[in-house]
Design an enzyme around this catalytic site. Structure first.
Site, PDB file in Angstrom:
ATOM      1  N   SER A  24      35.187  36.754  25.509  1.00 28.39           N
ATOM      2  CA  SER A  24      35.684  38.196  25.539  1.00 28.39           C
ATOM      3  C   SER A  24      35.362  38.826  27.008  1.00 28.39           C
ATOM      4  CB  SER A  24      35.329  38.837  24.745  1.00 28.39           C
ATOM      5  OG  SER A  24      35.906  40.028  24.406  1.00 28.39           O
ATOM      6  N   HIS A  25      34.623  39.817  26.885  1.00 37.65           N
ATOM      7  CA  HIS A  25      34.211  40.359  28.270  1.00 37.65           C
ATOM      8  C   HIS A  25      32.784  39.865  28.824  1.00 37.65           C
ATOM      9  CE1 HIS A  25      32.062  42.033  24.545  1.00 37.65           C
ATOM     10  NE2 HIS A  25      31.088  42.140  25.425  1.00 37.65           N
TER      11      HIS A  25
ATOM     12  N   ASP B  30      40.183  43.868  28.484  1.00 39.00           N
ATOM     13  CA  ASP B  30      38.895  42.842  28.497  1.00 39.00           C
ATOM     14  C   ASP B  30      39.280  41.429  29.015  1.00 39.00           C
ATOM     15  OD1 ASP B  30      39.617  41.944  26.145  1.00 39.00           O
ATOM     16  OD2 ASP B  30      37.519  41.949  25.352  1.00 39.00           O
TER      17      ASP B  30
ATOM     18  N   ASP C 131      39.717  38.571  27.199  1.00 41.36           N
ATOM     19  CA  ASP C 131      40.411  38.020  26.475  1.00 41.36           C
ATOM     20  C   ASP C 131      41.848  38.904  25.823  1.00 41.36           C
ATOM     21  OD1 ASP C 131      38.679  39.458  24.721  1.00 41.36           O
ATOM     22  OD2 ASP C 131      39.186  38.159  22.992  1.00 41.36           O
TER      23      ASP C 131
ATOM     24  N   ASP D 193      41.743  41.799  23.943  1.00 43.80           N
ATOM     25  CA  ASP D 193      41.724  42.481  22.878  1.00 43.80           C
ATOM     26  C   ASP D 193      41.390  43.965  22.920  1.00 43.80           C
ATOM     27  OD1 ASP D 193      39.284  41.606  22.977  1.00 43.80           O
ATOM     28  OD2 ASP D 193      39.352  40.593  20.967  1.00 43.80           O
ATOM     29  N   ARG D 194      40.520  44.251  24.028  1.00 49.02           N
ATOM     30  CA  ARG D 194      39.763  45.444  24.084  1.00 49.02           C
ATOM     31  C   ARG D 194      40.563  46.224  24.945  1.00 49.02           C
ATOM     32  NH1 ARG D 194      33.335  45.289  23.958  1.00 49.02           N
ATOM     33  NH2 ARG D 194      33.056  43.684  22.549  1.00 49.02           N
TER      34      ARG D 194
ATOM     35  N   LYS E 139      42.157  42.595  17.339  1.00 51.62           N
ATOM     36  CA  LYS E 139      42.487  43.805  18.079  1.00 51.62           C
ATOM     37  C   LYS E 139      43.491  43.571  19.333  1.00 51.62           C
ATOM     38  CE  LYS E 139      37.849  43.639  20.267  1.00 51.62           C
ATOM     39  NZ  LYS E 139      37.148  42.808  19.124  1.00 51.62           N
TER      40      LYS E 139
HETATM   41  C1  VG1 Z   1      30.780  43.471  19.896  1.00 52.79           C
HETATM   42  C2  VG1 Z   1      31.372  44.770  19.086  1.00 52.79           C
HETATM   43  C3  VG1 Z   1      32.233  44.616  18.018  1.00 52.79           C
HETATM   44  C4  VG1 Z   1      33.331  43.647  18.460  1.00 52.79           C
HETATM   45  C5  VG1 Z   1      32.807  42.035  19.066  1.00 52.79           C
HETATM   46  C6  VG1 Z   1      33.644  41.297  19.533  1.00 52.79           C
HETATM   47  O1  VG1 Z   1      29.805  42.733  18.822  1.00 52.79           O
HETATM   48  O2  VG1 Z   1      30.053  45.705  18.868  1.00 52.79           O
HETATM   49  O3  VG1 Z   1      32.561  45.654  17.726  1.00 52.79           O
HETATM   50  O4  VG1 Z   1      34.116  43.322  17.612  1.00 52.79           O
HETATM   51  O5  VG1 Z   1      31.715  42.428  20.081  1.00 52.79           O
HETATM   52  O6  VG1 Z   1      34.679  41.842  20.526  1.00 52.79           O
HETATM   53  P1  VG1 Z   1      28.325  42.907  18.776  1.00 52.79           P
HETATM   54  O7  VG1 Z   1      27.719  42.078  17.631  1.00 52.79           O
HETATM   55  O8  VG1 Z   1      28.019  42.410  20.277  1.00 52.79           O
HETATM   56  O9  VG1 Z   1      28.064  44.190  18.638  1.00 52.79           O
HETATM   57  V1  VG1 Z   1      35.321  41.015  21.686  1.00 52.79           V
HETATM   58  O10 VG1 Z   1      36.253  41.754  22.229  1.00 52.79           O
HETATM   59  O11 VG1 Z   1      34.247  39.987  21.686  1.00 52.79           O
HETATM   60  O12 VG1 Z   1      36.182  39.936  20.640  1.00 52.79           O
HETATM   61 CO    CO Z   2      37.514  40.872  23.595  1.00 56.02          CO
END
Ligand code: VG1
Ligand code: CO
Length: 544
Positions: free
Chosen positions: A113-114, A278, A280, A282-283, A377
C-alpha cells in the site's frame, strides 16, 4: 517442464495483518520466504484445480520477481490459468474488478500500500477470494497455520514469462494471459458515472483539477480515464509514472505526505479540485480550493448525495464504516432510514455485508471509500464520484461539505499516530488501558462524561464469526468518542493510533479548525491512557 518439490522450514513470522503479510523487502528476499507464504495460501484453499488466478501488484521493487515465482508455483499447484497485468501492474481495486468480471477463483495482490518502497522499503502480499475482496479472517487464519507447518513447496522448473507485452503463454499445463490492467476497470467506472457530465466539467475553461498519482500504481489508470477518456488537459495527472521506489516518496495521500499537491491547493491560483491516491490505488484524498475533506465526511457526503450518480440512482441498501471512522455517516443513514454497520478496521470485514446486499457504500477514516462495485476500497472511484457530484451540483467542494454540516451537524475528527514505538511499551499502554477501562463509565473529564467503554468486538451478521480485541472505544454522553488501537500494517515496532471525535449540531457553533475543536478531548485521551508516560513521546508523529 518438471515440478520441483523444494524442502523448506517454516518462518515463524508469517501472520497476516490488517491487509495481508507486510515486511521489509530484505525479509521477502530471503530464500524460500515468499514461496513458503504462497504455498501456505494454496494449501489453505480447496477446489482451484483448473481454475483462474489473478495476479498483479502496485509496481514496487520486487513486484516482478515475486510474480515470476507465483506464476511457476500456480502452475505447479494445478491452476488452469493466471491473468496477470502487463508489467505486473494491477491496482488493488482493479484486481478486485478483474477477479469478479472473469469469475476467477481468487487473486494474489502484491503491495504494501502506502508504505515506502525500494530495496530498503516494504513489500507485501495478500490473497483475495472469488468475490474480489480480501480473504476473511477464517482464511487468513488458515494460511497462518499452514505457514507454521510447511515442509515443502511446489514450483515449476521453467523460464520467466515476458510480462511487458499482452500475450497468452503456456507454462506447463497452465495458461498465462498478460492483459491490459486498465481496460476492465475503466469500463466499470464508465458504467457507474455520468462520463458526459464529468467530461464537460473537466474540459470547461473555468474548471481545473489536479490528480497526484504519487509515482504509484494509479498513474496509468488516472491518465487513461481522466485525460484520455474524459478530456482533462494533459498534465492534470502529476507523478503519473509508477516507479519501483515511488520516486523515493511516501505514497500516502494525506496532508503530510501529499504536500506538493496540498501546497498547490492552498495557493493563490488553486485549482477547484485536487485528489491523490496511494501506492496500490485504493486510498484517496479529496481537496477543494483551500479545503480538505476528511475521509469520514467524504463517506457521509457520498452517501447523502448518492442518488445524483447514475450507478447509485436506486438508493443505498445500507452503509458500513469501520469502528474508528466518525459517526457522520450514521446520521445520513438515519435520515435515509437505512442501517449503518460498524465493523473492525480493514476492508475484509465489508465483503460479507456487500455480498449479502446489506450495504452499498463503505468507508474508513484512513482515506478509504468504496462501494459494492468491487470488494476493495477504490481511490479513483471516489475521485470520479466527487467529480460527478461537482458536475451535477455546480458548487465548490467546500460549499458541498458546508451544506452537509449545516444539515446534519459536523463530526470533528482527527487521528493521532505514534509511529515506531517499541512493542513492549505499546503493549503495556494497551493492557493498562484495558484495566482502567472498567472504571471509566460515569467518570467526568471537564465537560465530558463517559457513557461506556469497551474493547470492540464484532459478530459478522452473515456468517456469525466473532472478531475480538479490535480497539478500545470510549464513548461520552454527548456522542464524542476516543478510540485507541495498535496498527496491523506497520513493519517497524508498533504504531499507536488514537482517534478523536466530537459532534456539533449547530452551524453557528461550528468552528474552522478540528484540532482546536478537539483540544479538550485530545488532552483527555492522554490523561486516560497515559500516552506520554508510556511512550515517552510529547506529540504524535502524524496528525490527520
Ligand atoms: C491501516 C488503516 C486501515 C486500512 C489498512 C489497509 O490499518 O488504519 O483502515 O484498512 O491500513 O489500508 P492499520 O492496522 O495500520 O491501522 V491499505 O491502503 O494498506 O490497503
Ligand atoms: Co492502499
Amino acid at each position: 517442464m518438471s515440478v520441483l518439490h523444494i524442502l523448506t522450514e517454516p518462518f515463524p513470522d508469517q501472520k497476516p495483518g490488517t491487509s495481508g503479510l507486510r515486511k521489509k523487502v530484505t525479509i521477502f528476499q530471503q530464500p524460500h520466504y515468499l514461496a513458503n507464504f504462497v504455498q501456505s495460501i494454496f494449501d489453505s484453499l480447496q477446489g482451484f484445480e483448473g481454475q483462474t488466478l489473478v495476479v498483479g501488484g502496485d509496481g514496487r521493487y520486487y513486484n516482478r520477481e515475486a510474480i515470476q515465482i507465483i506464476l511457476k508455483m500456480a502452475a505447479a499447484n494445478g491452476f488452469g490459468r493466471v491473468l496477470v497485468g502487463r508489467d505486473g501492474i494491477l491496482s488493488t481495486p482493479a484486481a478486485s474488478c478483474v477477479i469478479r468480471k472473469h469469475g476467477a477463483f481468487g487473486g494474489i495482490i502484491l503491495s504494501a500500500s502506502h508504505n515506502p518502497a525500494g530495496p530498503k522499503g516494504d513489500f507485501g502480499i495478500k490473497y483475495n477470494i472469488g468475490n474480489g475482496g480480501p480473504a476473511p479472517e477464517t482464511v487468513t487464519g488458515a494460511i497462518h497455520e499452514h505457514s507454521l507447518r510447511i515442509r515443502e513447496y511446489r514450483v515449476l522448473d521453467a523460464a520467466d514469462i515476458d510480462l511487458t507485452r499482452e500475450a497468452i503463454h503456456s507454462l506447463g499445463g497452465m495458461q498465462v494471459e498478460v492483459f491490459d490492467p486498465v481496460t476492465d476497470y475503466a469500463a466499470l467506472m464508465e458504467s457507474l458515472f455520468d462520463f458526459e457530465a464529468i467530461g464537460s466539467l473537466l474540459r470547461s475553461r473555468d474548471f481545473r483539477m489536479r490528480f497526484d498519482a504519487m509515482h504509484a500504481v494509479n498513474g496509468p489508470y488516472a491518465r487513461a480515464i481522466l485525460e484520455q477518456r474524459l478530456g482533462a488537459p494533459a498534465g492534470t495527472v502529476m507523478n503519473a509514472q509508477p516507479l519501483e521506489d515511488f520516486g523515493g516518496g511516501h505514497p500516502d495521500p494525506n496532508l503530510t505526505y501529499a504536500d506538493t499537491l496540498v501546497r498547490e491547493m492552498y495557493s493563490e491560483d488553486a485549482p477547484r479540485f485536487g485528489a491523490a491516491s496511494d501506492g496500490d490505488g485504493d486510498r484517496n484524498m479529496i481537496l477543494g480550493d483551500h479545503f480538505f475533506v476528511t475521509p469520514s465526511d467524504s463517506l457521509a457526503v457520498l452517501a447523502a448525495n448518492a442518488t445524483l450518480v447514475p450507478g447509485y440512482r436506486q438508493g443505498l441498501k445500507g452503509i458500513a464504516r469501520s469502528m474508528p471512522t466518525s459517526q457522520a455517516a450514521d446520521r445520513v443513514a438515519a435520515a435515509l432510514g437505512i442501517t449503518c454497520h460498524e465493523t473492525p478496521t480493514g476492508w475484509k470485514f465489508f465483503g460479507n455485508l456487500l455480498d449479502a446486499g446489506l450495504a452499498t457504500l463503505c468507508g474508513e477514516e484512513s482515506f478509504g471509500t468504496g462501494s459494492d462495485h468491487v470488494r476493495e476500497k477504490d481511490g479513483l472511484w471516489t475521485v470520479l464520484f466527487w467529480l460527478n457530484l461537482l458536475a451535477v451540483r455546480q458548487q465548490s467542494v467546500a460549499d458541498i461539505v458546508r451544506d452537509h454540516w449545516a444539515r446534519y451537524g459536523r463530526n470533528y475528527y482527527s487521528r493521532h499516530d505514534y509511529e515506531g514505538l517499541d512493542l513492549t511499551s505499546a503493549d503495556a499502554l494497551m493492557s493498562a488501558l484495558r484495566t482502567t477501562m472498567a472504571s471509566l463509565p460515569d467518570k467526568v473529564f471537564g465537560d465530558y462524561r463517559v457513557k461506556y467503554s469497551d474493547d470492540f468486538q464484532y459478530t459478522d451478521p452473515v456468517d456469525g464469526s466473532l472478531s475480538t480485541g479490535q480497539g478500545i472505544r470510549i464513548a461520552f454522553t454527548d456522542g464524542s468518542r476516543i478510540v485507541y488501537r495498535l496498527s496491523g500494517t506497520g513493519t517497524e515496532g508498533a504504531t499507536l493510533r488514537v482517534y478523536i471525535e466530537r459532534y456539533e449540531a449547530l452551524p453557528e457553533h461550528q468552528q474552522q479548525d478540528a484540532q482546536d475543536a478537539l483540544a479538550d478531548l485530545i488532552r483527555i485521551a492522554d490523561e486516560i491512557a497515559g500516552i506520554r508516560r508510556h511512550t515517552g513521546r510529547e506529540r504524535p508523529t502524524v496528525i490527520t
